[in-house]
Design a protein around this motif. Sequence first.
Motif, mmCIF file in Angstrom:
data_model
loop_
_atom_site.group_PDB
_atom_site.id
_atom_site.type_symbol
_atom_site.label_atom_id
_atom_site.label_comp_id
_atom_site.label_asym_id
_atom_site.label_seq_id
_atom_site.Cartn_x
_atom_site.Cartn_y
_atom_site.Cartn_z
ATOM 1 N N ILE A 154 0.852 -1.186 0.000
ATOM 2 C CA ILE A 154 0.000 0.000 0.000
ATOM 3 C C ILE A 154 0.892 1.243 0.000
ATOM 4 O O ILE A 154 1.688 1.432 0.917
ATOM 5 N N LYS A 163 -7.957 0.303 7.219
ATOM 6 C CA LYS A 163 -7.851 -0.967 6.499
ATOM 7 C C LYS A 163 -9.115 -1.802 6.700
ATOM 8 O O LYS A 163 -9.641 -2.398 5.754
ATOM 9 N N LEU A 166 -11.818 -0.291 4.593
ATOM 10 C CA LEU A 166 -11.611 -0.557 3.169
ATOM 11 C C LEU A 166 -12.020 -1.975 2.803
ATOM 12 O O LEU A 166 -12.651 -2.212 1.772
ATOM 13 N N LEU A 167 -11.699 -2.924 3.667
ATOM 14 C CA LEU A 167 -12.074 -4.314 3.405
ATOM 15 C C LEU A 167 -13.590 -4.486 3.403
ATOM 16 O O LEU A 167 -14.138 -5.216 2.578
ATOM 17 N N CYS A 170 -15.029 -3.209 0.232
ATOM 18 C CA CYS A 170 -14.842 -4.198 -0.841
ATOM 19 C C CYS A 170 -15.862 -5.336 -0.753
ATOM 20 O O CYS A 170 -16.192 -5.961 -1.758
ATOM 21 N N ALA A 212 -7.857 -1.150 -3.693
ATOM 22 C CA ALA A 212 -7.650 -2.314 -2.831
ATOM 23 C C ALA A 212 -7.178 -3.526 -3.627
ATOM 24 O O ALA A 212 -6.307 -4.283 -3.188
ATOM 25 N N VAL A 217 -4.768 -5.329 -1.143
ATOM 26 C CA VAL A 217 -5.517 -5.329 0.107
ATOM 27 C C VAL A 217 -6.460 -6.522 0.138
ATOM 28 O O VAL A 217 -6.683 -7.125 1.170
#
Length: 233
Positions: A154, A163, A166-167, A170, A212, A217
């Motif tokens: 990253i 993080k 962000l996950l 997604c 990501a 990620v």
Amino acid sequence: MEKISVAIVDDQNLFRQSLALLINSIDNLNLITDSSGGQELLDTLKVLDTRVDVAVIDMDMPGMNGIQLNKLLHELYPETRVIILSVHVNEALISKMINAGAASYLAKNCDKDELITAINTVHEKGFYFNNEALTAIRNGTNHKNHAHDLLNPIPVALTKREKQLLLLICKEYNNAEIAAELFLSVRTVEGHRNNLLIKTNCRNTAGLVLFAIKYGVFEVHFNQVIIPDFKNE
């Protein structure tokens, strides 16, 4: 329930009119305008007294193509999310348009149910990527530098909370669902999301997903999404 306002842009009259009939047949969708070209849409938006939530646009159009229209919509109407509906489904173009901020990219011969799903998902989650789009994003990654990327995946400093956020983005969680999952307020989630957009220099939620995938990620393997565990960091 408030309806999703939709605009259609396509220079093929029969296709556009058929698509308009489909949109009008769905209870939670409201067709605001159907235009034969990009400039016609922009002229219409200037006099509309309502926002357009989702614009479904073609790529090949005289005067102003989909690439140009997508760019102008993001600049002039950032609240409008763009779905590309095109006969061109090559990976380079899909990756290019998603990088340019498109929230979804579909083939014109997609099933009508997928189009409706895409409109609803883009409105609620900010993006809709099917397998073709995910494959294009994955293959668009620079494999030559893959080993280097793994050492420093990253390029910006993200906090543990960012993080986690962000996950969940997604995984198609919306702000309320993220707040419930992480035991945060919706306002706090919105703040973290805005910080992510600023840090990653992304235009929208679709851009965050692209970021990501690009930087590892999370990794996509065909229909399976593999998500790293950052809990112990």
